[in-house]
Design a protein around this motif. Structure first.
Motif, PDB file in Angstrom:
ATOM      1  N   UNK A 308       0.851  -1.202   0.000  1.00  0.00           N
ATOM      2  CA  UNK A 308       0.000   0.000   0.000  1.00  0.00           C
ATOM      3  C   UNK A 308       0.884   1.250   0.000  1.00  0.00           C
ATOM      4  N   UNK A 309       0.555   2.193  -0.915  1.00  0.00           N
ATOM      5  CA  UNK A 309       1.366   3.404  -1.059  1.00  0.00           C
ATOM      6  C   UNK A 309       0.631   4.598  -0.463  1.00  0.00           C
ATOM      7  N   UNK A 310       1.409   5.641  -0.434  1.00  0.00           N
ATOM      8  CA  UNK A 310       0.841   6.930  -0.039  1.00  0.00           C
ATOM      9  C   UNK A 310       0.169   6.876   1.335  1.00  0.00           C
ATOM     10  N   UNK A 311       0.938   6.202   2.243  1.00  0.00           N
ATOM     11  CA  UNK A 311       0.511   6.144   3.653  1.00  0.00           C
ATOM     12  C   UNK A 311      -0.842   5.464   3.851  1.00  0.00           C
ATOM     13  N   UNK A 312      -1.171   4.596   2.911  1.00  0.00           N
ATOM     14  CA  UNK A 312      -2.410   3.841   3.082  1.00  0.00           C
ATOM     15  C   UNK A 312      -2.203   2.780   4.158  1.00  0.00           C
ATOM     16  N   UNK A 313      -3.266   2.327   4.751  1.00  0.00           N
ATOM     17  CA  UNK A 313      -3.223   1.274   5.770  1.00  0.00           C
ATOM     18  C   UNK A 313      -3.514  -0.063   5.112  1.00  0.00           C
ATOM     19  N   UNK A 314      -2.590  -1.090   5.385  1.00  0.00           N
ATOM     20  CA  UNK A 314      -2.729  -2.412   4.756  1.00  0.00           C
ATOM     21  C   UNK A 314      -3.411  -3.361   5.724  1.00  0.00           C
ATOM     22  N   UNK A 315      -4.412  -4.061   5.264  1.00  0.00           N
ATOM     23  CA  UNK A 315      -5.086  -5.089   6.047  1.00  0.00           C
ATOM     24  C   UNK A 315      -4.810  -6.434   5.359  1.00  0.00           C
ATOM     25  N   UNK A 316      -4.171  -7.409   6.126  1.00  0.00           N
ATOM     26  CA  UNK A 316      -3.844  -8.716   5.560  1.00  0.00           C
ATOM     27  C   UNK A 316      -5.107  -9.552   5.445  1.00  0.00           C
ATOM     28  N   UNK A 317      -5.247 -10.190   4.313  1.00  0.00           N
ATOM     29  CA  UNK A 317      -6.358 -11.108   4.071  1.00  0.00           C
ATOM     30  C   UNK A 317      -5.777 -12.497   3.774  1.00  0.00           C
ATOM     31  N   UNK A 318      -6.645 -13.461   3.420  1.00  0.00           N
ATOM     32  CA  UNK A 318      -6.174 -14.780   3.022  1.00  0.00           C
ATOM     33  C   UNK A 318      -5.754 -14.709   1.564  1.00  0.00           C
ATOM     34  N   UNK A 319      -4.440 -14.850   1.383  1.00  0.00           N
ATOM     35  CA  UNK A 319      -3.858 -14.759   0.049  1.00  0.00           C
ATOM     36  C   UNK A 319      -4.186 -13.424  -0.612  1.00  0.00           C
ATOM     37  N   UNK A 320      -4.305 -12.401   0.196  1.00  0.00           N
ATOM     38  CA  UNK A 320      -4.638 -11.086  -0.360  1.00  0.00           C
ATOM     39  C   UNK A 320      -4.374 -10.036   0.712  1.00  0.00           C
ATOM     40  N   UNK A 321      -4.586  -8.803   0.313  1.00  0.00           N
ATOM     41  CA  UNK A 321      -4.464  -7.692   1.257  1.00  0.00           C
ATOM     42  C   UNK A 321      -5.428  -6.607   0.778  1.00  0.00           C
ATOM     43  N   UNK A 322      -5.693  -5.699   1.679  1.00  0.00           N
ATOM     44  CA  UNK A 322      -6.566  -4.578   1.347  1.00  0.00           C
ATOM     45  C   UNK A 322      -5.910  -3.309   1.847  1.00  0.00           C
ATOM     46  N   UNK A 323      -5.865  -2.324   0.915  1.00  0.00           N
ATOM     47  CA  UNK A 323      -5.284  -1.036   1.279  1.00  0.00           C
ATOM     48  C   UNK A 323      -6.409  -0.029   1.559  1.00  0.00           C
ATOM     49  N   UNK A 324      -6.370   0.536   2.725  1.00  0.00           N
ATOM     50  CA  UNK A 324      -7.290   1.646   3.052  1.00  0.00           C
ATOM     51  C   UNK A 324      -6.526   2.931   2.738  1.00  0.00           C
ATOM     52  N   UNK A 325      -6.967   3.532   1.631  1.00  0.00           N
ATOM     53  CA  UNK A 325      -6.182   4.646   1.098  1.00  0.00           C
ATOM     54  C   UNK A 325      -6.442   5.935   1.904  1.00  0.00           C
ATOM     55  N   UNK A 326      -5.434   6.724   1.896  1.00  0.00           N
ATOM     56  CA  UNK A 326      -5.605   8.081   2.369  1.00  0.00           C
ATOM     57  C   UNK A 326      -6.506   8.822   1.367  1.00  0.00           C
ATOM     58  N   UNK A 327      -7.213   9.823   1.883  1.00  0.00           N
ATOM     59  CA  UNK A 327      -8.102  10.587   1.011  1.00  0.00           C
ATOM     60  C   UNK A 327      -7.325  11.136  -0.168  1.00  0.00           C
ATOM     61  N   UNK A 328      -7.900  10.940  -1.294  1.00  0.00           N
ATOM     62  CA  UNK A 328      -7.273  11.449  -2.496  1.00  0.00           C
ATOM     63  C   UNK A 328      -6.593  10.368  -3.309  1.00  0.00           C
ATOM     64  N   UNK A 329      -6.535   9.137  -2.766  1.00  0.00           N
ATOM     65  CA  UNK A 329      -5.874   8.057  -3.503  1.00  0.00           C
ATOM     66  C   UNK A 329      -6.843   6.901  -3.696  1.00  0.00           C
ATOM     67  N   UNK A 330      -6.537   6.125  -4.701  1.00  0.00           N
ATOM     68  CA  UNK A 330      -7.389   4.965  -4.995  1.00  0.00           C
ATOM     69  C   UNK A 330      -6.543   3.873  -5.628  1.00  0.00           C
ATOM     70  N   UNK A 331      -7.164   2.818  -6.085  1.00  0.00           N
ATOM     71  CA  UNK A 331      -6.694   1.570  -6.682  1.00  0.00           C
ATOM     72  C   UNK A 331      -6.244   0.599  -5.589  1.00  0.00           C
ATOM     73  N   UNK A 332      -5.766  -0.619  -6.013  1.00  0.00           N
ATOM     74  CA  UNK A 332      -5.412  -1.708  -5.092  1.00  0.00           C
ATOM     75  C   UNK A 332      -4.393  -1.264  -4.069  1.00  0.00           C
ATOM     76  N   UNK A 333      -3.405  -0.585  -4.526  1.00  0.00           N
ATOM     77  CA  UNK A 333      -2.305  -0.222  -3.643  1.00  0.00           C
ATOM     78  C   UNK A 333      -2.325   1.259  -3.246  1.00  0.00           C
TER      79      UNK A 333
END
Length: 425
Positions: A308-333
């Motif tokens: 996860x870029x731009x100071x996004x918060x990463x949440x680990x999943x099963x064989x995956x992850x989720x990025x909680x983006x800072x305002x103003x950013x989007x996409x997977x990472x």
């Protein structure tokens, strides 16, 4: 011509004589015999001697030779048997047929030879009347005390060989027998040759051991090496036991012969639906995506590489992850800056400038506000004068002057109207 003497010699034992001659060893006597019309004649003599003094005659050696007017002389020897004790010799001489009616003269000689005591060694000699007799010792018999053959009855049994002794016998036994007559079978089991609890069976000059299980050899002294056929598999170590063996298995194998591969997958060591593959003393887990570790028990932290870029918060999943983006950013990472200008938020704008989680509108003249949506009220500063009416335009205004006033702001006009009120529209 040679005279032929008859082989028949008559020896007469004379019981009573009045005159006897004692002949010692080596004595020789002789005489002459005339043959007339008869073809035979006799030579007789008598002797008495003491055989127990060990000087008796052993044999009477008789020789004769004859002559005639028609023939040359001839010689002939005659062996005359001795008669022990008081005895007389009467020798008949026969001439061949065809010489009858001829005058023949025969000269004869006899010599006495002596031998040892006839009773020796089996008895003692005893003079008896005009003769002698032998008193036999134990084990001897007969007129001259000859040794009794004690082997005659065949006393030795089981093929033993008999040797005659003096009043006894000796048996030389074949191997396996003993005793005076070889009648005793030697018990080869008596020393207990069978080891390790083997059972002994006596044989002839031998024994047979019936061994307990696990032993072999003549005396059951050899421990059978049950490891010899290499029963232990897969490089296991074999230990020989009594009628058995023990296999020390290499890790990963089991059963008597270490022939069974232990199924390490049996306890289901693999977690999270992983697939287990049995190996030698090991197993291998093929993990489902998202898991790792020997047993697939570890959830792979997909956030570990900091996707996860731009100071996004990463949440680990099963064989995956989720990025909680800072305002103003989007996409997977959260690597994409959201284009806030995309929705065209700016109105009455010349340009929209995208910012981080924001945008900036560069407004056309006469407009203001975040989105340039606000028409600037150019009448707000109250540019009108003399009570003129102000009408707001785009980036402009228009003053409707009171009579008597003119110019942009209705500031030029009559004085009297200077203080007049102007209504702003």
């Amino acid at each position: 011509m040679k005279w032929k003497l008859s082989k028949h010699i008559w020896v007469f034992l004379v019981l009573v004589f009045t005159n006897f001659t004692f002949y010692v060893n080596g004595t020789t006597i002789g005489g002459t015999v005339n043959f007339g019309s008869s073809d035979h004649n006799y030579v007789s003599f008598s002797a008495i001697y003491s055989i127990c003094n060990k000087n008796p005659p052993d044999a009477l050696w008789f020789s004769a030779y004859g002559s005639s007017s028609e023939r040359d002389q001839f010689n002939v020897d005659v062996d005359v048997e001795a008669v022990w004790g008081f005895h007389a010799q009467l020798v008949r001489i026969d001439i061949n047929q065809g010489w009858g009616q001829k005058h023949v003269v025969v000269n004869w000689n006899a010599r006495f030879d002596t031998i040892e005591d006839p009773c020796t060694p089996g008895g003692s000699c005893q003079n008896y009347g005009y003769g002698q007799r032998c008193n036999c010792f134990s084990g001897y018999e007969g007129p001259t005390c000859t040794n009794i053959d004690d082997c005659k009855p065949g006393p030795c049994q089981n093929s033993g060989t008999c040797t005659d002794l003096l009043n006894d016998y000796s048996c030389r036994c074949v191997a396996g027998f003993t005793g005076k007559t070889c009648s005793i079978n030697i018990n080869e089991c008596v020393p207990q040759p069978c080891q390790n609890s083997g059972t002994c069976t006596d044989l002839i000059n031998d024994y047979r051991c019936t061994c307990e299980a696990g032993y072999t050899g003549k005396s059951c002294h050899i421990d059978i090496d049950e490891c010899a056929p290499l029963p232990c598999k897969n490089n296991a170590t074999c230990t020989d036991l009594i009628n058995d063996y023990s296999c020390t298995c290499k890790p990963g194998f089991t059963d008597k012969n270490c022939n069974t591969d232990i199924d390490e997958c049996g306890p289901q060591p693999c977690q999270n639906n992983a697939t287990c593959t049995d190996l030698i003393n090991d197993y291998k887990c093929t993990c489902e995506p998202g898991y790792t570790g020997k047993n697939c028990s570890i959830n792979i932290d997909e956030c570990a590489p900091q996707p996860c870029e731009n100071n996004a918060t990463c949440i680990d999943l099963i064989n995956d992850y989720k990025c909680i983006c800072q305002a103003g950013y989007t996409d997977k990472n959260c690597s994409t800056d959201i284009d806030e200008c995309g929705p065209q938020p700016c109105q009455n704008s010349v340009t929209c400038t995208d910012l981080i989680n924001d945008y900036r509108c560069t407004c056309e003249p006469g407009y203001t506000g975040k989105n340039c949506s606000i028409n600037i009220d150019e009448c707000a500063p109250n540019p009108r004068e003399n009570n003129a009416t102000c009408t707001d335009l785009i980036n402009d205004y228009n003053c409707t002057c009171k009579p008597g006033f003119t110019d942009k702001n209705c500031s030029t006009g009559k004085k009297e109207f200077e203080n007049s009120c102007c209504t702003i529209k």
